[in-house]
Design a protein around this motif. Structure first.
Motif, PDB file in Angstrom:
ATOM      1  N   LEU A 150       6.103   6.843   2.982  1.00 56.91           N
ATOM      2  CA  LEU A 150       6.854   6.623   1.750  1.00 56.91           C
ATOM      3  C   LEU A 150       6.446   5.303   1.096  1.00 56.91           C
ATOM      4  CD1 LEU A 150      10.399   7.876   2.839  1.00 56.91           C
ATOM      5  CD2 LEU A 150       8.823   9.000   1.243  1.00 56.91           C
ATOM      6  N   GLN A 151       6.082   4.319   1.916  1.00 57.42           N
ATOM      7  CA  GLN A 151       5.549   3.072   1.369  1.00 57.42           C
ATOM      8  C   GLN A 151       4.195   3.311   0.704  1.00 57.42           C
ATOM      9  OE1 GLN A 151       6.722   0.125   1.011  1.00 57.42           O
ATOM     10  NE2 GLN A 151       8.346  -0.240   2.509  1.00 57.42           N
ATOM     11  N   TRP A 152       3.431   4.239   1.261  1.00 55.53           N
ATOM     12  CA  TRP A 152       2.087   4.539   0.747  1.00 55.53           C
ATOM     13  C   TRP A 152       2.137   5.186  -0.633  1.00 55.53           C
ATOM     14  CZ3 TRP A 152       0.272   9.485  -0.379  1.00 55.53           C
ATOM     15  CH2 TRP A 152      -1.104   9.600  -0.646  1.00 55.53           C
ATOM     16  N   ARG A 153       3.140   6.034  -0.848  1.00 56.62           N
ATOM     17  CA  ARG A 153       3.190   6.784  -2.103  1.00 56.62           C
ATOM     18  C   ARG A 153       3.574   5.885  -3.279  1.00 56.62           C
ATOM     19  NH1 ARG A 153       7.538   7.079  -4.752  1.00 56.62           N
ATOM     20  NH2 ARG A 153       6.390   8.294  -6.279  1.00 56.62           N
ATOM     21  N   TYR A 154       3.105   6.250  -4.443  1.00 58.89           N
ATOM     22  CA  TYR A 154       3.506   5.582  -5.682  1.00 58.89           C
ATOM     23  C   TYR A 154       3.270   6.564  -6.821  1.00 58.89           C
ATOM     24  CZ  TYR A 154      -1.385   4.932  -7.101  1.00 58.89           C
ATOM     25  OH  TYR A 154      -2.684   5.157  -7.480  1.00 58.89           O
ATOM     26  N   ALA A 155       3.836   6.289  -7.970  1.00 64.30           N
ATOM     27  CA  ALA A 155       3.635   7.170  -9.123  1.00 64.30           C
ATOM     28  C   ALA A 155       2.217   6.945  -9.644  1.00 64.30           C
ATOM     29  CB  ALA A 155       4.660   6.877 -10.203  1.00 64.30           C
ATOM     30  N   THR A 156       1.332   7.819  -9.261  1.00 64.44           N
ATOM     31  CA  THR A 156      -0.098   7.648  -9.515  1.00 64.44           C
ATOM     32  C   THR A 156      -0.411   7.711 -11.009  1.00 64.44           C
ATOM     33  OG1 THR A 156      -0.539   8.681  -7.390  1.00 64.44           O
ATOM     34  CG2 THR A 156      -2.384   8.508  -8.915  1.00 64.44           C
ATOM     35  N   LYS A 157      -1.043   6.669 -11.489  1.00 65.95           N
ATOM     36  CA  LYS A 157      -1.379   6.607 -12.912  1.00 65.95           C
ATOM     37  C   LYS A 157      -2.799   7.099 -13.195  1.00 65.95           C
ATOM     38  CE  LYS A 157       2.593   4.715 -13.935  1.00 65.95           C
ATOM     39  NZ  LYS A 157       3.179   4.743 -12.572  1.00 65.95           N
ATOM     40  N   LYS A 158      -3.649   7.035 -12.166  1.00 68.48           N
ATOM     41  CA  LYS A 158      -5.048   7.411 -12.368  1.00 68.48           C
ATOM     42  C   LYS A 158      -5.509   8.276 -11.195  1.00 68.48           C
ATOM     43  CE  LYS A 158      -9.477   5.334 -13.703  1.00 68.48           C
ATOM     44  NZ  LYS A 158     -10.218   4.057 -13.907  1.00 68.48           N
ATOM     45  N   PHE A 159      -5.794   9.533 -11.495  1.00 71.16           N
ATOM     46  CA  PHE A 159      -6.270  10.470 -10.473  1.00 71.16           C
ATOM     47  C   PHE A 159      -7.790  10.537 -10.483  1.00 71.16           C
ATOM     48  CE2 PHE A 159      -1.933  11.972 -11.055  1.00 71.16           C
ATOM     49  CZ  PHE A 159      -1.561  12.340  -9.779  1.00 71.16           C
ATOM     50  N   ASP A 160      -8.345  10.864  -9.332  1.00 70.29           N
ATOM     51  CA  ASP A 160      -9.789  11.095  -9.213  1.00 70.29           C
ATOM     52  C   ASP A 160     -10.043  12.572  -9.522  1.00 70.29           C
ATOM     53  OD1 ASP A 160     -12.403  11.559  -8.459  1.00 70.29           O
ATOM     54  OD2 ASP A 160     -12.293  10.303  -6.671  1.00 70.29           O
ATOM     55  N   PRO A 161     -10.629  12.887 -10.688  1.00 73.53           N
ATOM     56  CA  PRO A 161     -10.811  14.294 -11.073  1.00 73.53           C
ATOM     57  C   PRO A 161     -11.807  15.057 -10.208  1.00 73.53           C
ATOM     58  CG  PRO A 161     -11.887  12.840 -12.646  1.00 73.53           C
ATOM     59  CD  PRO A 161     -11.120  11.961 -11.716  1.00 73.53           C
ATOM     60  N   SER A 162     -12.564  14.333  -9.383  1.00 73.50           N
ATOM     61  CA  SER A 162     -13.552  15.008  -8.529  1.00 73.50           C
ATOM     62  C   SER A 162     -12.940  15.527  -7.227  1.00 73.50           C
ATOM     63  CB  SER A 162     -14.706  14.054  -8.198  1.00 73.50           C
ATOM     64  OG  SER A 162     -14.276  13.017  -7.320  1.00 73.50           O
ATOM     65  N   LYS A 163     -11.679  15.139  -6.969  1.00 69.67           N
ATOM     66  CA  LYS A 163     -11.036  15.537  -5.715  1.00 69.67           C
ATOM     67  C   LYS A 163      -9.947  16.574  -5.994  1.00 69.67           C
ATOM     68  CE  LYS A 163     -11.843  11.072  -3.455  1.00 69.67           C
ATOM     69  NZ  LYS A 163     -11.209   9.876  -2.848  1.00 69.67           N
TER      70      LYS A 163
END
Length: 212
Positions: free
Chosen positions: A9-22
């Motif tokens: 839960l500490q690791w997660r965050y509201a991701t603002k930038k995704f890697d489109p290759s994954k």
């Protein structure tokens, strides 16, 4: 605190930038679908639907009606959490048919509960029912975010979009659905500025009231 769950839960965050290759594997996607299905809802009615978009052309079309937020374009999948437009007697009866079929519960036991629920919903106005359904949806969102953390899937819950335009583009309105939350999922781009920022929270002591 060394709990593995807390670490995730500490690791997660509201991701603002995704890697489109994954992209998510089918197995990971199925975990999210099953989590959506298994989340608790009041009376077990599940007045919800999950829309899953992986088509790149559709994701591009979603961008301008999500205020040009790039997460919907770059994420592996865009999950759209929807509520039913209405809950009627037939919907409730179908639920109790499932209970009867799966649990083999006699109709003599189920009928009073079924009637009580139908009567209860008949007495509510449409705005009360919609508010109730939205509450159920947010229960599901919380569960999905936790599952994403456990599975090391990045996610970004978003209310900043145009629901009616989403519904029209995806034909959700014709299926009796209304979109409420957009949840892009996938894997973070390591250049995302927000990755290493510390979480800002009020803290356990301030948020917790105990009676011992």
């Amino acid at each position: 605190m060394t709990s593995t769950t807390i670490e995730k839960l500490q690791w997660r965050y509201a991701t603002k930038k995704f890697d489109p290759s994954k992209t998510l594997t089918e197995e990971k996607l199925n975990v999210l679908k099953e989590a959506f299905n298994l989340t608790a809802t009041s009376f077990g009615l599940q007045p919800l639907k999950l829309v899953v978009v992986s088509n790149s052309e559709i994701k591009e079309q979603l961008m301008p009606i999500t205020y040009n937020q790039p997460q919907v374009r770059d994420a592996s999948h865009v999950l759209i959490l929807c509520i039913e437009k209405s809950i009627n007697e037939e919907f409730i009866i179908d639920h109790f048919k499932r209970v009867e079929g799966l649990r083999k519960t006699p109709r003599t036991i189920l009928e009073p509960f079924e009637k009580n629920l139908i009567d209860s919903f008949t007495e509510k106005d449409s705005s009360e029912i919609k508010d109730w359904m939205v509450n159920q949806l947010y229960l599901t969102l919380g569960a999905l975010l936790t599952v994403c953390a456990v599975e090391k899937i990045d996610a970004c819950p978003m209310e900043g979009f145009e629901p009616k335009k989403y519904d029209a583009l995806l034909g959700l309105d014709k299926q009796g659905l209304e979109s409420v939350i957009v949840l892009p999922v996938g894997y973070r781009d390591e250049s995302d500025f927000f990755i290493n920022l510390k979480k800002v929270r009020r803290g356990v002591d301030e948020l917790t009231i105990e009676f011992k």
